[in-house]
Design a protein around this motif. Structure first.
Motif, PDB file in Angstrom:
ATOM      1  N   TRP A  76       0.881  -1.180   0.000  1.00 22.79           N
ATOM      2  CA  TRP A  76       0.000   0.000   0.000  1.00 22.79           C
ATOM      3  C   TRP A  76       0.910   1.218   0.000  1.00 22.79           C
ATOM      4  O   TRP A  76       1.720   1.373   0.914  1.00 22.79           O
ATOM      5  CB  TRP A  76      -0.913  -0.002   1.236  1.00 22.79           C
ATOM      6  CG  TRP A  76      -1.786   1.221   1.310  1.00 22.79           C
ATOM      7  CD1 TRP A  76      -2.903   1.467   0.561  1.00 22.79           C
ATOM      8  CD2 TRP A  76      -1.611   2.342   2.182  1.00 22.79           C
ATOM      9  NE1 TRP A  76      -3.421   2.684   0.905  1.00 22.79           N
ATOM     10  CE2 TRP A  76      -2.658   3.245   1.895  1.00 22.79           C
ATOM     11  CE3 TRP A  76      -0.678   2.690   3.160  1.00 22.79           C
ATOM     12  CZ2 TRP A  76      -2.800   4.462   2.560  1.00 22.79           C
ATOM     13  CZ3 TRP A  76      -0.810   3.896   3.828  1.00 22.79           C
ATOM     14  CH2 TRP A  76      -1.876   4.768   3.528  1.00 22.79           C
ATOM     15  N   LYS A  77       0.784   2.013  -1.036  1.00 24.80           N
ATOM     16  CA  LYS A  77       1.651   3.200  -1.181  1.00 24.80           C
ATOM     17  C   LYS A  77       3.124   2.814  -0.972  1.00 24.80           C
ATOM     18  O   LYS A  77       3.839   3.459  -0.192  1.00 24.80           O
ATOM     19  CB  LYS A  77       1.224   4.302  -0.222  1.00 24.80           C
ATOM     20  CG  LYS A  77      -0.176   4.859  -0.516  1.00 24.80           C
ATOM     21  CD  LYS A  77      -0.474   6.081   0.291  1.00 24.80           C
ATOM     22  CE  LYS A  77      -1.919   6.528   0.164  1.00 24.80           C
ATOM     23  NZ  LYS A  77      -2.267   7.079  -1.165  1.00 24.80           N
ATOM     24  N   GLU A 178      -0.743  -5.589  -4.819  1.00 26.26           N
ATOM     25  CA  GLU A 178      -1.313  -4.435  -4.124  1.00 26.26           C
ATOM     26  C   GLU A 178      -2.356  -4.884  -3.101  1.00 26.26           C
ATOM     27  O   GLU A 178      -2.952  -5.959  -3.224  1.00 26.26           O
ATOM     28  CB  GLU A 178      -1.962  -3.485  -5.135  1.00 26.26           C
ATOM     29  CG  GLU A 178      -0.969  -2.756  -6.027  1.00 26.26           C
ATOM     30  CD  GLU A 178      -0.096  -1.735  -5.272  1.00 26.26           C
ATOM     31  OE1 GLU A 178      -0.624  -1.053  -4.372  1.00 26.26           O
ATOM     32  OE2 GLU A 178       1.108  -1.640  -5.585  1.00 26.26           O
ATOM     33  N   ASP A 180      -5.466  -3.956  -2.489  1.00 25.22           N
ATOM     34  CA  ASP A 180      -6.839  -4.267  -2.913  1.00 25.22           C
ATOM     35  C   ASP A 180      -6.923  -5.636  -3.593  1.00 25.22           C
ATOM     36  O   ASP A 180      -7.948  -6.316  -3.510  1.00 25.22           O
ATOM     37  CB  ASP A 180      -7.458  -3.157  -3.760  1.00 25.22           C
ATOM     38  CG  ASP A 180      -6.548  -2.697  -4.887  1.00 25.22           C
ATOM     39  OD1 ASP A 180      -5.438  -3.238  -5.017  1.00 25.22           O
ATOM     40  OD2 ASP A 180      -6.972  -1.798  -5.633  1.00 25.22           O
ATOM     41  N   GLU A 210      -5.717   6.760   6.897  1.00 25.60           N
ATOM     42  CA  GLU A 210      -5.821   6.695   5.436  1.00 25.60           C
ATOM     43  C   GLU A 210      -5.758   5.234   4.968  1.00 25.60           C
ATOM     44  O   GLU A 210      -6.527   4.809   4.105  1.00 25.60           O
ATOM     45  CB  GLU A 210      -4.636   7.478   4.850  1.00 25.60           C
ATOM     46  CG  GLU A 210      -4.857   8.050   3.476  1.00 25.60           C
ATOM     47  CD  GLU A 210      -3.568   8.704   2.955  1.00 25.60           C
ATOM     48  OE1 GLU A 210      -3.243   8.481   1.789  1.00 25.60           O
ATOM     49  OE2 GLU A 210      -2.880   9.404   3.736  1.00 25.60           O
ATOM     50  N   LEU A 211      -4.840   4.479   5.578  1.00 25.15           N
ATOM     51  CA  LEU A 211      -4.726   3.055   5.234  1.00 25.15           C
ATOM     52  C   LEU A 211      -6.032   2.329   5.554  1.00 25.15           C
ATOM     53  O   LEU A 211      -6.542   1.552   4.736  1.00 25.15           O
ATOM     54  CB  LEU A 211      -3.550   2.419   6.007  1.00 25.15           C
ATOM     55  CG  LEU A 211      -3.472   0.888   6.014  1.00 25.15           C
ATOM     56  CD1 LEU A 211      -3.320   0.324   4.593  1.00 25.15           C
ATOM     57  CD2 LEU A 211      -2.294   0.404   6.873  1.00 25.15           C
ATOM     58  N   SER A 213      -8.996   3.494   5.780  1.00 22.95           N
ATOM     59  CA  SER A 213     -10.035   3.933   4.859  1.00 22.95           C
ATOM     60  C   SER A 213      -9.892   3.211   3.503  1.00 22.95           C
ATOM     61  O   SER A 213     -10.874   2.689   2.960  1.00 22.95           O
ATOM     62  CB  SER A 213      -9.932   5.457   4.720  1.00 22.95           C
ATOM     63  OG  SER A 213     -10.680   5.893   3.647  1.00 22.95           O
ATOM     64  N   ASP A 214      -8.668   3.132   2.980  1.00 21.55           N
ATOM     65  CA  ASP A 214      -8.445   2.421   1.704  1.00 21.55           C
ATOM     66  C   ASP A 214      -8.713   0.922   1.854  1.00 21.55           C
ATOM     67  O   ASP A 214      -9.235   0.280   0.937  1.00 21.55           O
ATOM     68  CB  ASP A 214      -6.996   2.627   1.218  1.00 21.55           C
ATOM     69  CG  ASP A 214      -6.797   3.995   0.587  1.00 21.55           C
ATOM     70  OD1 ASP A 214      -7.781   4.760   0.506  1.00 21.55           O
ATOM     71  OD2 ASP A 214      -5.648   4.301   0.202  1.00 21.55           O
ATOM     72  N   ARG A 216     -10.831  -0.486   3.887  1.00 21.29           N
ATOM     73  CA  ARG A 216     -12.280  -0.680   3.939  1.00 21.29           C
ATOM     74  C   ARG A 216     -12.883  -0.565   2.531  1.00 21.29           C
ATOM     75  O   ARG A 216     -13.718  -1.377   2.134  1.00 21.29           O
ATOM     76  CB  ARG A 216     -12.910   0.341   4.880  1.00 21.29           C
ATOM     77  CG  ARG A 216     -14.337   0.004   5.262  1.00 21.29           C
ATOM     78  CD  ARG A 216     -14.767   0.772   6.491  1.00 21.29           C
ATOM     79  NE  ARG A 216     -14.784   2.192   6.217  1.00 21.29           N
ATOM     80  CZ  ARG A 216     -15.855   2.867   5.816  1.00 21.29           C
ATOM     81  NH1 ARG A 216     -16.996   2.227   5.636  1.00 21.29           N
ATOM     82  NH2 ARG A 216     -15.788   4.151   5.610  1.00 21.29           N
ATOM     83  N   LYS A 217     -12.422   0.412   1.776  1.00 26.04           N
ATOM     84  CA  LYS A 217     -12.935   0.583   0.404  1.00 26.04           C
ATOM     85  C   LYS A 217     -12.635  -0.647  -0.455  1.00 26.04           C
ATOM     86  O   LYS A 217     -13.391  -1.003  -1.347  1.00 26.04           O
ATOM     87  CB  LYS A 217     -12.311   1.822  -0.253  1.00 26.04           C
ATOM     88  CG  LYS A 217     -12.948   3.116   0.197  1.00 26.04           C
ATOM     89  CD  LYS A 217     -12.316   4.298  -0.542  1.00 26.04           C
ATOM     90  CE  LYS A 217     -12.389   5.541   0.316  1.00 26.04           C
ATOM     91  NZ  LYS A 217     -11.246   6.449   0.102  1.00 26.04           N
ATOM     92  N   ALA A 218     -11.489  -1.302  -0.164  1.00 26.28           N
ATOM     93  CA  ALA A 218     -11.099  -2.491  -0.941  1.00 26.28           C
ATOM     94  C   ALA A 218     -11.915  -3.725  -0.537  1.00 26.28           C
ATOM     95  O   ALA A 218     -11.841  -4.757  -1.185  1.00 26.28           O
ATOM     96  CB  ALA A 218      -9.616  -2.763  -0.738  1.00 26.28           C
ATOM     97  N   ASP A 245     -14.260   3.849  11.960  1.00 26.85           N
ATOM     98  CA  ASP A 245     -14.581   3.397  10.610  1.00 26.85           C
ATOM     99  C   ASP A 245     -15.588   2.251  10.597  1.00 26.85           C
ATOM    100  O   ASP A 245     -15.809   1.643   9.560  1.00 26.85           O
ATOM    101  CB  ASP A 245     -13.295   2.975   9.887  1.00 26.85           C
ATOM    102  CG  ASP A 245     -12.574   4.162   9.288  1.00 26.85           C
ATOM    103  OD1 ASP A 245     -13.068   4.700   8.280  1.00 26.85           O
ATOM    104  OD2 ASP A 245     -11.550   4.579   9.854  1.00 26.85           O
TER     105      ASP A 245
END
Ligand code: AMP
Ligand code: ZN
Ligand code: FE
Ligand code: FE
Length: 292
Positions: A76-77, A178, A180, A210-211, A213-214, A216-218, A245
């Motif tokens: 991640w990043k 990655e 996701d 931020e991690l 949040s990403d 969770r989105k994944a 979250d």
């Protein structure tokens, strides 16, 4: 609504066997867990489910509930992150094929680690690390053992500090998929993706949010909140992150070997109140009374 936790349950959802970089074979690991009163165990070897069959037989013998598990390495990043997968279908063909890919990538990575450490002039580094891994793909802890044996450094901690830890030559991460993508593998196999040991990434609170949040989105659903030997400050911080979250909470010792009293199977800090345990959301929920 949160359901009070059942004190008769002892749940450990993160540990390692000889199938990756743990010291105990899957059967011995399950036996040790049973001796320590663990009722529900997930064996979460790095990037492999090869230990699960042996663990399952031992779990039947010792009356432990085994939850399918794995710990996947990803990026991640450009940072290495670990995602624990729980309660997936371990026979899912797409998932098993992803594990084969991770295994090939791990071999390519092991070769590159050996290459990058060649200036240390340790004879047969890759072969010796592979021997420590019982013939399976060696990870950084196996390389660390060889460097200690060869007298390059005095102990494993120093090896990570100088040669294998973040930013050092042996920290090869180019082969990881990655975040996701690995979350997708777990979700597609019917499992729950858990962000492992969020405090270990040396991130600021802002970066960690931020991690999460990403993640969770994944499709990630849980954070590993409670582990062995964790400070109450970290526990409170992670609980807050979880609530913020709306993530489920997981717990696990991340046990690798006996003899480290601060990290033992089933020895896990009490989960803070008000969190929703991930095991309530397993396909066969644990610790939830069926309605009468
Ligand atoms: P790898 O899967 O090859 O990247 O190795 C990761 C594993 O190395 C972790 O799961 C730990 O078991 C171990 N490890 C990581 N950092 C350290 C450290 N600083 N000291 C000792 N072991 C470590
Ligand atoms: Zn490990
Ligand atoms: Fe990890
Ligand atoms: Fe781990």
């Amino acid at each position: 609504m949160t359901i009070p936790q059942d004190p008769a349950l002892c749940i450990d959802l993160h540990c390692h066997s000889t199938a990756s970089d743990g010291a105990l074979a899957p059967a011995a690991l399950v036996e040790r867990a049973a001796e320590r009163g663990v009722t529900h165990l997930a064996l979460t070897d790095h990037d492999t489910v090869d230990g699960l069959a042996e663990a399952r037989s031992a779990a039947l013998l010792h009356n432990v509930e085994l939850v399918p598990g794995v710990e996947l390495s990803c990026l991640w990043k450009s940072r290495t992150i670990h995602v624990v997968g729980l309660d997936f279908d371990p026979t899912d063909q797409a998932f098993l094929s992803a594990m084969d890919t991770q295994n090939s990538n791990r071999w390519a990575r092991a070769r590159q680690i050996a290459e990058r450490l060649s200036k240390l002039r340790v004879d047969d580094l890759l072969a010796r690390a592979t021997e420590h891994a019982g013939g399976e793909v060696p990870g950084r802890p196996h390389f660390a053992k060889v460097l200690v044996e060869a007298g390059v450094v005095s102990n494993v901690a120093q090896t990570f500090k100088r040669h294998l830890g973040a930013g050092k030559p042996g920290d090869v991460k180019a082969y990881w998929p990655e975040l996701d993508e690995v979350v997708g593998w777990i979700v597609a196999a019917g499992g729950i993706a858990v962000l492992a040991h969020p405090r270990k990434y040396q991130m600021t609170a802002t970066k960690l949010r931020e991690l999460v949040s990403d993640f969770r989105k994944a499709g990630g659903r849980a954070l590993e909140v409670s582990t062995s030997g964790q400070s109450s400050g970290d526990l409170g911080f992670l609980a807050e992150l979880c609530r913020r979250d709306g993530m489920l909470a997981s717990q696990g010792s991340d046990f690798h070997f006996p003899g480290a009293p601060w990290c033992e199977l089933g020895k896990i800090m009490k989960m803070p109140d008000g969190l929703e345990p991930v095991w309530h959301h397993f396909r066969e929920p644990v610790g939830v009374q069926a309605p009468a």
